[in-house]
Design a protein around this motif. Structure first.
Motif, PDB file in Angstrom:
ATOM      1  N   ALA A 120      23.464  23.419 -40.914  1.00  0.00           N
ATOM      2  CA  ALA A 120      22.980  22.257 -40.169  1.00  0.00           C
ATOM      3  C   ALA A 120      22.445  22.670 -38.796  1.00  0.00           C
ATOM      4  O   ALA A 120      21.416  22.163 -38.342  1.00  0.00           O
ATOM      5  CB  ALA A 120      24.092  21.224 -40.022  1.00  0.00           C
ATOM      6  N   GLN A 121      23.134  23.601 -38.155  1.00  0.00           N
ATOM      7  CA  GLN A 121      22.699  24.057 -36.838  1.00  0.00           C
ATOM      8  C   GLN A 121      21.339  24.743 -36.930  1.00  0.00           C
ATOM      9  O   GLN A 121      20.446  24.471 -36.123  1.00  0.00           O
ATOM     10  CB  GLN A 121      23.719  25.016 -36.234  1.00  0.00           C
ATOM     11  CG  GLN A 121      23.283  25.562 -34.894  1.00  0.00           C
ATOM     12  CD  GLN A 121      24.118  26.749 -34.431  1.00  0.00           C
ATOM     13  OE1 GLN A 121      25.155  27.050 -34.996  1.00  0.00           O
ATOM     14  NE2 GLN A 121      23.650  27.418 -33.410  1.00  0.00           N
ATOM     15  N   HIS A 122      21.172  25.614 -37.906  1.00  0.00           N
ATOM     16  CA  HIS A 122      19.893  26.321 -38.056  1.00  0.00           C
ATOM     17  C   HIS A 122      18.772  25.351 -38.410  1.00  0.00           C
ATOM     18  O   HIS A 122      17.659  25.484 -37.892  1.00  0.00           O
ATOM     19  CB  HIS A 122      19.999  27.445 -39.084  1.00  0.00           C
ATOM     20  CG  HIS A 122      20.784  28.612 -38.588  1.00  0.00           C
ATOM     21  ND1 HIS A 122      20.221  29.668 -37.925  1.00  0.00           N
ATOM     22  CD2 HIS A 122      22.111  28.864 -38.635  1.00  0.00           C
ATOM     23  CE1 HIS A 122      21.162  30.528 -37.583  1.00  0.00           C
ATOM     24  NE2 HIS A 122      22.318  30.059 -38.005  1.00  0.00           N
ATOM     25  N   ALA A 123      19.053  24.390 -39.266  1.00  0.00           N
ATOM     26  CA  ALA A 123      18.032  23.399 -39.621  1.00  0.00           C
ATOM     27  C   ALA A 123      17.599  22.625 -38.375  1.00  0.00           C
ATOM     28  O   ALA A 123      16.401  22.412 -38.136  1.00  0.00           O
ATOM     29  CB  ALA A 123      18.557  22.450 -40.697  1.00  0.00           C
ATOM     30  N   PHE A 124      18.582  22.202 -37.563  1.00  0.00           N
ATOM     31  CA  PHE A 124      18.280  21.457 -36.343  1.00  0.00           C
ATOM     32  C   PHE A 124      17.485  22.315 -35.357  1.00  0.00           C
ATOM     33  O   PHE A 124      16.439  21.899 -34.854  1.00  0.00           O
ATOM     34  CB  PHE A 124      19.584  20.969 -35.694  1.00  0.00           C
ATOM     35  CG  PHE A 124      19.379  20.381 -34.331  1.00  0.00           C
ATOM     36  CD1 PHE A 124      18.862  19.102 -34.181  1.00  0.00           C
ATOM     37  CD2 PHE A 124      19.697  21.103 -33.188  1.00  0.00           C
ATOM     38  CE1 PHE A 124      18.663  18.555 -32.916  1.00  0.00           C
ATOM     39  CE2 PHE A 124      19.499  20.572 -31.922  1.00  0.00           C
ATOM     40  CZ  PHE A 124      18.984  19.296 -31.785  1.00  0.00           C
ATOM     41  N   THR A 125      17.986  23.520 -35.054  1.00  0.00           N
ATOM     42  CA  THR A 125      17.303  24.350 -34.059  1.00  0.00           C
ATOM     43  C   THR A 125      15.916  24.782 -34.529  1.00  0.00           C
ATOM     44  O   THR A 125      14.984  24.856 -33.725  1.00  0.00           O
ATOM     45  CB  THR A 125      18.144  25.584 -33.657  1.00  0.00           C
ATOM     46  OG1 THR A 125      18.465  26.344 -34.823  1.00  0.00           O
ATOM     47  CG2 THR A 125      19.418  25.159 -32.950  1.00  0.00           C
ATOM     48  N   ASN A 126      15.765  25.021 -35.821  1.00  0.00           N
ATOM     49  CA  ASN A 126      14.439  25.369 -36.349  1.00  0.00           C
ATOM     50  C   ASN A 126      13.473  24.188 -36.225  1.00  0.00           C
ATOM     51  O   ASN A 126      12.309  24.368 -35.863  1.00  0.00           O
ATOM     52  CB  ASN A 126      14.525  25.828 -37.802  1.00  0.00           C
ATOM     53  CG  ASN A 126      15.192  27.183 -37.945  1.00  0.00           C
ATOM     54  OD1 ASN A 126      15.315  27.945 -36.984  1.00  0.00           O
ATOM     55  ND2 ASN A 126      15.647  27.489 -39.143  1.00  0.00           N
ATOM     56  N   ARG A 127      13.965  22.989 -36.525  1.00  0.00           N
ATOM     57  CA  ARG A 127      13.137  21.777 -36.444  1.00  0.00           C
ATOM     58  C   ARG A 127      12.684  21.523 -34.999  1.00  0.00           C
ATOM     59  O   ARG A 127      11.515  21.252 -34.746  1.00  0.00           O
ATOM     60  CB  ARG A 127      13.973  20.591 -36.957  1.00  0.00           C
ATOM     61  CG  ARG A 127      13.248  19.545 -37.659  1.00  0.00           C
ATOM     62  CD  ARG A 127      14.130  18.501 -38.353  1.00  0.00           C
ATOM     63  NE  ARG A 127      15.309  18.055 -37.624  1.00  0.00           N
ATOM     64  CZ  ARG A 127      16.574  18.368 -37.968  1.00  0.00           C
ATOM     65  NH1 ARG A 127      16.823  19.119 -39.027  1.00  0.00           N
ATOM     66  NH2 ARG A 127      17.601  17.916 -37.278  1.00  0.00           N
ATOM     67  N   ILE A 128      13.599  21.620 -34.065  1.00  0.00           N
ATOM     68  CA  ILE A 128      13.266  21.337 -32.665  1.00  0.00           C
ATOM     69  C   ILE A 128      12.418  22.463 -32.071  1.00  0.00           C
ATOM     70  O   ILE A 128      11.408  22.213 -31.408  1.00  0.00           O
ATOM     71  CB  ILE A 128      14.552  21.118 -31.829  1.00  0.00           C
ATOM     72  CG1 ILE A 128      15.360  19.941 -32.374  1.00  0.00           C
ATOM     73  CG2 ILE A 128      14.220  20.934 -30.341  1.00  0.00           C
ATOM     74  CD1 ILE A 128      14.621  18.624 -32.449  1.00  0.00           C
ATOM     75  N   SER A 129      12.808  23.716 -32.323  1.00  0.00           N
ATOM     76  CA  SER A 129      12.073  24.838 -31.726  1.00  0.00           C
ATOM     77  C   SER A 129      10.669  24.980 -32.289  1.00  0.00           C
ATOM     78  O   SER A 129       9.782  25.529 -31.623  1.00  0.00           O
ATOM     79  CB  SER A 129      12.849  26.146 -31.895  1.00  0.00           C
ATOM     80  OG  SER A 129      12.961  26.493 -33.264  1.00  0.00           O
ATOM     81  N   ALA A 130      10.409  24.467 -33.477  1.00  0.00           N
ATOM     82  CA  ALA A 130       9.066  24.532 -34.062  1.00  0.00           C
ATOM     83  C   ALA A 130       8.073  23.700 -33.253  1.00  0.00           C
ATOM     84  O   ALA A 130       6.861  23.886 -33.366  1.00  0.00           O
ATOM     85  CB  ALA A 130       9.098  24.046 -35.511  1.00  0.00           C
ATOM     86  N   GLN A 131       8.581  22.820 -32.412  1.00  0.00           N
ATOM     87  CA  GLN A 131       7.719  21.948 -31.607  1.00  0.00           C
ATOM     88  C   GLN A 131       7.465  22.501 -30.197  1.00  0.00           C
ATOM     89  O   GLN A 131       6.781  21.864 -29.398  1.00  0.00           O
ATOM     90  CB  GLN A 131       8.356  20.559 -31.506  1.00  0.00           C
ATOM     91  CG  GLN A 131       8.553  19.914 -32.871  1.00  0.00           C
ATOM     92  CD  GLN A 131       9.331  18.625 -32.784  1.00  0.00           C
ATOM     93  OE1 GLN A 131       8.922  17.712 -32.084  1.00  0.00           O
ATOM     94  NE2 GLN A 131      10.449  18.564 -33.480  1.00  0.00           N
ATOM     95  N   VAL A 132       8.023  23.682 -29.917  1.00  0.00           N
ATOM     96  CA  VAL A 132       7.875  24.286 -28.588  1.00  0.00           C
ATOM     97  C   VAL A 132       7.470  25.747 -28.771  1.00  0.00           C
ATOM     98  O   VAL A 132       8.009  26.440 -29.632  1.00  0.00           O
ATOM     99  CB  VAL A 132       9.213  24.204 -27.800  1.00  0.00           C
ATOM    100  CG1 VAL A 132       9.066  24.805 -26.413  1.00  0.00           C
ATOM    101  CG2 VAL A 132       9.702  22.768 -27.713  1.00  0.00           C
ATOM    102  N   ASP A 133       6.542  26.204 -27.957  1.00  0.00           N
ATOM    103  CA  ASP A 133       6.074  27.578 -28.031  1.00  0.00           C
ATOM    104  C   ASP A 133       7.232  28.551 -27.781  1.00  0.00           C
ATOM    105  O   ASP A 133       8.046  28.344 -26.873  1.00  0.00           O
ATOM    106  CB  ASP A 133       4.968  27.787 -26.984  1.00  0.00           C
ATOM    107  CG  ASP A 133       4.407  29.191 -27.023  1.00  0.00           C
ATOM    108  OD1 ASP A 133       3.628  29.490 -27.949  1.00  0.00           O
ATOM    109  OD2 ASP A 133       4.782  29.984 -26.128  1.00  0.00           O
ATOM    110  N   LEU A 134       7.321  29.620 -28.569  1.00  0.00           N
ATOM    111  CA  LEU A 134       8.399  30.602 -28.438  1.00  0.00           C
ATOM    112  C   LEU A 134       8.444  31.222 -27.042  1.00  0.00           C
ATOM    113  O   LEU A 134       9.525  31.395 -26.475  1.00  0.00           O
ATOM    114  CB  LEU A 134       8.256  31.693 -29.507  1.00  0.00           C
ATOM    115  CG  LEU A 134       9.298  32.802 -29.488  1.00  0.00           C
ATOM    116  CD1 LEU A 134      10.712  32.249 -29.637  1.00  0.00           C
ATOM    117  CD2 LEU A 134       8.999  33.821 -30.595  1.00  0.00           C
TER     118      LEU A 134
END
Length: 161
Positions: A120-134
């Motif tokens: 769940a943590q990885h799904a959440f962080t991947n979803r949110i971080s995909a919207q912000v430049d690395l």
């Protein structure tokens, strides 16, 4: 009528920006806390329990050490730690460096509960971080670390009494 005036520190552009950062951080923390509550519920934890258990996943720490690391009060960490012990998710073990300040660590059940959050943590962080430049995320992390260092340096020395 008494005319008591206090001198006000002058405003600076950097101070105004930091004020905005602080306000956005409060909003961000609230959003992360809400997401953490959703993620922890299926594995029988709360966000606060996860925060305290997460602090000792790498190595056991005394309650005061967890409090320092997380910028929480020792009393609030103690309350959560005692509850986690009562629930069988953590335990106190002897501390070779300090006779009275026992070390706090997760039990097998605590490890299992936190491990159950990984997906769940990885799904959440991947979803949110995909919207912000690395690169923006990396810069944000560096700036946050520098702000933490500045905050730590601004604290008065701890009293020994």
């Amino acid at each position: 009528m008494n005319d008591v005036r206090t001198e006000v520190e002058p405003r600076t552009a950097a101070g105004d920006v930091l004020t905005d950062i602080i306000m956005r951080t409060f909003r961000l923390y609230g959003g992360f806390l809400e997401a953490a509550e959703v993620m922890t519920k299926p594995v029988g934890l709360t966000a606060a329990w996860w925060q305290v258990l997460g602090a000792v996943m790498r190595q056991p720490l005394p309650v005061a050490g967890i409090a320092r690391e997380m910028s929480l009060t020792r009393q609030s960490v103690q309350r959560i730690a005692d509850l986690l012990v009562e629930k069988g998710l953590a335990e106190y073990v002897p501390n070779p460096a300090h006779k009275r300040a026992k070390l706090f660590r997760p039990t097998a059940a605590g490890w299992e509960a936190v491990s159950g959050l990984t997906r769940a943590q990885h799904a959440f962080t991947n979803r949110i971080s995909a919207q912000v430049d690395l690169d923006d995320l990396r810069t944000t992390l560096k700036v946050m670390e520098r702000l933490i260092e500045a905050l730590d340096a601004d604290q008065p020395p701890a009293s020994d009494g």
